[in-house]
Design a protein around this motif. Structure first.
Motif, PDB file in Angstrom:
ATOM      1  N   ALA A   6       0.834  -1.210   0.000  1.00 43.97           N
ATOM      2  CA  ALA A   6       0.000   0.000   0.000  1.00 43.97           C
ATOM      3  C   ALA A   6       0.863   1.251   0.000  1.00 43.97           C
ATOM      4  O   ALA A   6       0.574   2.226  -0.720  1.00 43.97           O
ATOM      5  CB  ALA A   6      -0.934  -0.013   1.208  1.00 43.97           C
ATOM      6  N   GLN A   7       1.927   1.249   0.800  1.00 43.03           N
ATOM      7  CA  GLN A   7       2.810   2.413   0.862  1.00 43.03           C
ATOM      8  C   GLN A   7       3.500   2.653  -0.474  1.00 43.03           C
ATOM      9  O   GLN A   7       3.667   3.800  -0.915  1.00 43.03           O
ATOM     10  CB  GLN A   7       3.854   2.209   1.966  1.00 43.03           C
ATOM     11  CG  GLN A   7       3.278   2.230   3.371  1.00 43.03           C
ATOM     12  CD  GLN A   7       2.630   3.561   3.709  1.00 43.03           C
ATOM     13  OE1 GLN A   7       3.256   4.616   3.610  1.00 43.03           O
ATOM     14  NE2 GLN A   7       1.363   3.527   4.080  1.00 43.03           N
ATOM     15  N   THR A   8       3.882   1.571  -1.126  1.00 38.83           N
ATOM     16  CA  THR A   8       4.536   1.697  -2.432  1.00 38.83           C
ATOM     17  C   THR A   8       3.565   2.257  -3.469  1.00 38.83           C
ATOM     18  O   THR A   8       3.922   3.141  -4.264  1.00 38.83           O
ATOM     19  CB  THR A   8       5.081   0.328  -2.894  1.00 38.83           C
ATOM     20  OG1 THR A   8       5.970  -0.184  -1.901  1.00 38.83           O
ATOM     21  CG2 THR A   8       5.826   0.454  -4.205  1.00 38.83           C
ATOM     22  N   LEU A   9       2.341   1.738  -3.465  1.00 39.27           N
ATOM     23  CA  LEU A   9       1.330   2.258  -4.386  1.00 39.27           C
ATOM     24  C   LEU A   9       1.083   3.750  -4.153  1.00 39.27           C
ATOM     25  O   LEU A   9       0.911   4.523  -5.104  1.00 39.27           O
ATOM     26  CB  LEU A   9       0.021   1.481  -4.225  1.00 39.27           C
ATOM     27  CG  LEU A   9      -0.171   0.255  -5.119  1.00 39.27           C
ATOM     28  CD1 LEU A   9      -1.386  -0.541  -4.677  1.00 39.27           C
ATOM     29  CD2 LEU A   9      -0.313   0.667  -6.579  1.00 39.27           C
ATOM     30  N   SER A  10       1.080   4.154  -2.906  1.00 39.51           N
ATOM     31  CA  SER A  10       0.854   5.559  -2.580  1.00 39.51           C
ATOM     32  C   SER A  10       1.931   6.445  -3.191  1.00 39.51           C
ATOM     33  O   SER A  10       1.653   7.551  -3.676  1.00 39.51           O
ATOM     34  CB  SER A  10       0.820   5.754  -1.065  1.00 39.51           C
ATOM     35  OG  SER A  10      -0.265   5.053  -0.481  1.00 39.51           O
ATOM     36  N   ARG A  11       3.167   5.976  -3.165  1.00 38.22           N
ATOM     37  CA  ARG A  11       4.262   6.768  -3.728  1.00 38.22           C
ATOM     38  C   ARG A  11       4.116   6.914  -5.240  1.00 38.22           C
ATOM     39  O   ARG A  11       4.455   7.959  -5.810  1.00 38.22           O
ATOM     40  CB  ARG A  11       5.612   6.140  -3.377  1.00 38.22           C
ATOM     41  CG  ARG A  11       6.014   6.327  -1.921  1.00 38.22           C
ATOM     42  CD  ARG A  11       7.477   6.009  -1.702  1.00 38.22           C
ATOM     43  NE  ARG A  11       7.772   4.603  -1.912  1.00 38.22           N
ATOM     44  CZ  ARG A  11       7.657   3.668  -0.969  1.00 38.22           C
ATOM     45  NH1 ARG A  11       7.240   4.008   0.249  1.00 38.22           N
ATOM     46  NH2 ARG A  11       7.954   2.412  -1.224  1.00 38.22           N
ATOM     47  N   TYR A  12       3.641   5.859  -5.901  1.00 37.33           N
ATOM     48  CA  TYR A  12       3.488   5.919  -7.355  1.00 37.33           C
ATOM     49  C   TYR A  12       2.274   6.751  -7.764  1.00 37.33           C
ATOM     50  O   TYR A  12       2.323   7.468  -8.769  1.00 37.33           O
ATOM     51  CB  TYR A  12       3.368   4.508  -7.938  1.00 37.33           C
ATOM     52  CG  TYR A  12       4.698   3.839  -8.173  1.00 37.33           C
ATOM     53  CD1 TYR A  12       5.417   4.068  -9.339  1.00 37.33           C
ATOM     54  CD2 TYR A  12       5.256   2.992  -7.222  1.00 37.33           C
ATOM     55  CE1 TYR A  12       6.655   3.459  -9.563  1.00 37.33           C
ATOM     56  CE2 TYR A  12       6.481   2.385  -7.418  1.00 37.33           C
ATOM     57  CZ  TYR A  12       7.176   2.625  -8.597  1.00 37.33           C
ATOM     58  OH  TYR A  12       8.400   2.041  -8.805  1.00 37.33           O
ATOM     59  N   THR A  13       1.183   6.650  -7.014  1.00 39.27           N
ATOM     60  CA  THR A  13      -0.050   7.351  -7.402  1.00 39.27           C
ATOM     61  C   THR A  13      -0.109   8.776  -6.881  1.00 39.27           C
ATOM     62  O   THR A  13      -0.823   9.617  -7.425  1.00 39.27           O
ATOM     63  CB  THR A  13      -1.287   6.586  -6.887  1.00 39.27           C
ATOM     64  OG1 THR A  13      -1.248   6.561  -5.448  1.00 39.27           O
ATOM     65  CG2 THR A  13      -1.310   5.164  -7.421  1.00 39.27           C
ATOM     66  N   GLY A  14       0.623   9.040  -5.809  1.00 42.24           N
ATOM     67  CA  GLY A  14       0.540  10.345  -5.184  1.00 42.24           C
ATOM     68  C   GLY A  14      -0.689  10.517  -4.326  1.00 42.24           C
ATOM     69  O   GLY A  14      -0.980  11.600  -3.827  1.00 42.24           O
ATOM     70  N   VAL A  15      -1.424   9.421  -4.139  1.00 47.97           N
ATOM     71  CA  VAL A  15      -2.651   9.423  -3.326  1.00 47.97           C
ATOM     72  C   VAL A  15      -2.516   8.344  -2.260  1.00 47.97           C
ATOM     73  O   VAL A  15      -2.057   7.239  -2.540  1.00 47.97           O
ATOM     74  CB  VAL A  15      -3.893   9.151  -4.197  1.00 47.97           C
ATOM     75  CG1 VAL A  15      -5.151   9.107  -3.333  1.00 47.97           C
ATOM     76  CG2 VAL A  15      -4.022  10.206  -5.292  1.00 47.97           C
ATOM     77  N   MET A  16      -2.913   8.661  -1.038  1.00 48.59           N
ATOM     78  CA  MET A  16      -2.810   7.691   0.045  1.00 48.59           C
ATOM     79  C   MET A  16      -3.670   6.465  -0.262  1.00 48.59           C
ATOM     80  O   MET A  16      -4.864   6.570  -0.481  1.00 48.59           O
ATOM     81  CB  MET A  16      -3.260   8.311   1.373  1.00 48.59           C
ATOM     82  CG  MET A  16      -3.139   7.364   2.559  1.00 48.59           C
ATOM     83  SD  MET A  16      -1.427   6.818   2.843  1.00 48.59           S
ATOM     84  CE  MET A  16      -0.665   8.363   3.342  1.00 48.59           C
TER      85      MET A  16
END
Length: 473
Positions: A70-80
């Motif tokens: 989840a944290q990695t996805l947040s970094r790529y999407t820019g959304v929590m």
């Protein structure tokens, strides 16, 4: 894409390029033993320009793995990213993110995939649904997965009997560097060593790139070995334990088998293994032996003229060979243990280690013999005739009705054939001929470090292979 820093791996890079250029969805599996350079190859080839990249963590719970995801996805999407409760949710969110990308090529790299498959996580089935229900229809998607747990990659991913059966479009099995590639790598990090020293280095740690990277160019090879294996914080002394824990669920069983096999240079049969360990000859042993072979720790081979049920299992991993022979049971405090070890002990080990290096370079030996294009099988042989016993460590049985009887000898200088050794070579050749009843031509062949010294007894040798020949591509 940055490929300039990649040593060797030409075939593997060609596969990655074909994958990237293709007009279909690609599911690429990269596997091989720990420290072999899988992650480096993929990251360097794509210059770390991934649309999504994550690595599994060893020994971490499902909850924590999902948190990292989840944290990695947040970094790529820019959304929590919201809290993920299971892998199905994780792949659904990943799918939504990838669908939002309007790119000609989308590259996803999931490293150490097996470590994400924690008990009862349903990871593999979620991955299956992600690929079958969506990924496989996305012509621009290039999914690359990687894992050091070779048996998991082969059995659970490549050998899946469910929805992932035959879904991997390309597979890359990464093996150790050859001597030539090891030489190129060592020179790239400033180790301007002679080929003799490179050979000795290979005999100690093999062609595993990470182990080679630890060599200090300002020190001699002996000093490097002392530091890596015998110093107070020796980095390769603890490697053995983690190597097995990270690769196999049942690390203890695999260690018991490999440590038993290591005690006999020519290897052991299944019957000898079961009798020594007092275990049953069943599917469990088959799985352990298959796993050790798949991880390139052990080779299985038949003696000439024997059936497959007489298969022998021999330890061939250079690092493990050295560790079990000199490091595991060392209790001393001498941080210069290797530098001060007696020449007799070193020479005995060098002879066997050199044989194993030769067995890893059969193609180079065949090239020197001029038989690269001729069908040839490699065997060993041990037997008896007229009450006498004999053993040959390498036979090359060629399709042109010739058998090379290979003698592998490590020496600091040219190897001298004495009258007694000449007689032994001739006796062993005739013993083999009579025992197997072959009419093929038998060529006595020497594989040595510095060649055979010319004298009245050297004429018995038909072919020669020297150390430099083993460095050929």
């Amino acid at each position: 894409m940055s490929k300039s820093e990649i040593i060797g791996r030409k075939r593997e890079m060609a596969v990655l390029q074909d994958c990237y250029d293709s007009e279909r969805a690609e599911f690429v599996a990269v596997y091989g033993r720990r420290r072999i350079g899988k992650t480096f190859l993929v990251k360097q080839y794509f210059d770390e320009k991934f649309d999504f990249y994550i690595s599994g963590a060893f020994g971490v719970s499902k909850k924590d793995q999902l948190y990292f995801f989840a944290q990695t996805l947040s970094r790529y999407t820019g959304v929590m990213c919201p809290t993920l409760n299971n892998w199905q949710e994780a792949f659904d969110v990943l799918r939504s993110y990838l669908e939002s990308l309007k790119k000609e090529k989308v590259v996803v790299f999931i490293d150490e995939l097996p470590w994400m498959d924690t008990p009862k996580s349903n990871f593999i089935r979620s991955l299956e649904l992600f690929w079958n229900m969506w990924g496989s229809s996305q012509k621009n998607l290039k999914l690359i997965v990687c894992g050091s747990a070779t048996t998991w990659m082969i059995n659970k991913l490549l050998g899946d009997k469910g929805g992932l059966h035959n879904r991997v479009t390309r597979r890359i099995c990464l093996n150790q560097f050859s001597l030539s590639e090891s030489e190129e790598y060592l020179r790239s990090i400033g180790c301007e060593w002679s080929r003799k020293m490179i050979m000795q280095c290979y005999m100690t740690v093999g062609g595993t790139p990470f182990y080679l990277s630890m060599m200090d160019r300002t020190k001699s090879l002996d000093q490097n070995i002392d530091y890596l294996f015998f110093s107070g914080d020796a980095p390769l002394r603890s490697e053995y334990e983690f190597l097995f824990r990270s690769l196999f669920g049942d690390a203890q069983s695999h260690r018991r088998v490999i440590e038993l096999i290591a005690k006999k240079s020519k290897g052991l049969s299944r019957q000898e293994i079961t009798q020594s360990l007092k275990i049953r000859d069943n599917g469990g042993l088959t799985e352990v032996l298959d796993n050790l072979i798949k991880c390139d720790f052990v080779r299985s081979y038949c003696s000439y003229g024997k059936l497959s049920r007489d298969m022998l299992y021999q330890l061939t991993d250079q690092y493990i060979l050295f560790y079990l022979r000199f490091v595991r049971d060392y209790k001393g405090q001498n941080t210069s243990a290797w530098s001060t070890m007696s020449d007799n002990v070193k020479n005995t080990w060098s002879g066997y280690a050199f044989e194993q290096v030769c067995l890893r370079h059969i193609d180079q030996i065949k090239l020197k013999l001029g038989i690269a294009g001729i069908a040839a099988d490699v065997y060993s042989w041990s037997g008896r005739n007229d009450g006498q016993g004999g053993q040959i460590d390498m036979l090359i049985d060629r399709g042109d009705k010739v058998i090379n009887i290979c003698e592998m000898k490590y020496a600091d200088g040219q190897y001298e054939i004495t009258k007694q050794y000449e007689e032994r070579l001739l006796e062993r050749r005739e013993m083999f001929r009579k025992a197997v009843r072959t009419s093929k031509t038998l060529h006595l062949t020497m594989v040595t470090t510095m060649g055979v010294k010319r004298n009245v007894h050297s004429g018995v040798i038909t072919n020669e292979v020297v150390m430099d020949d083993l460095f050929n591509n």
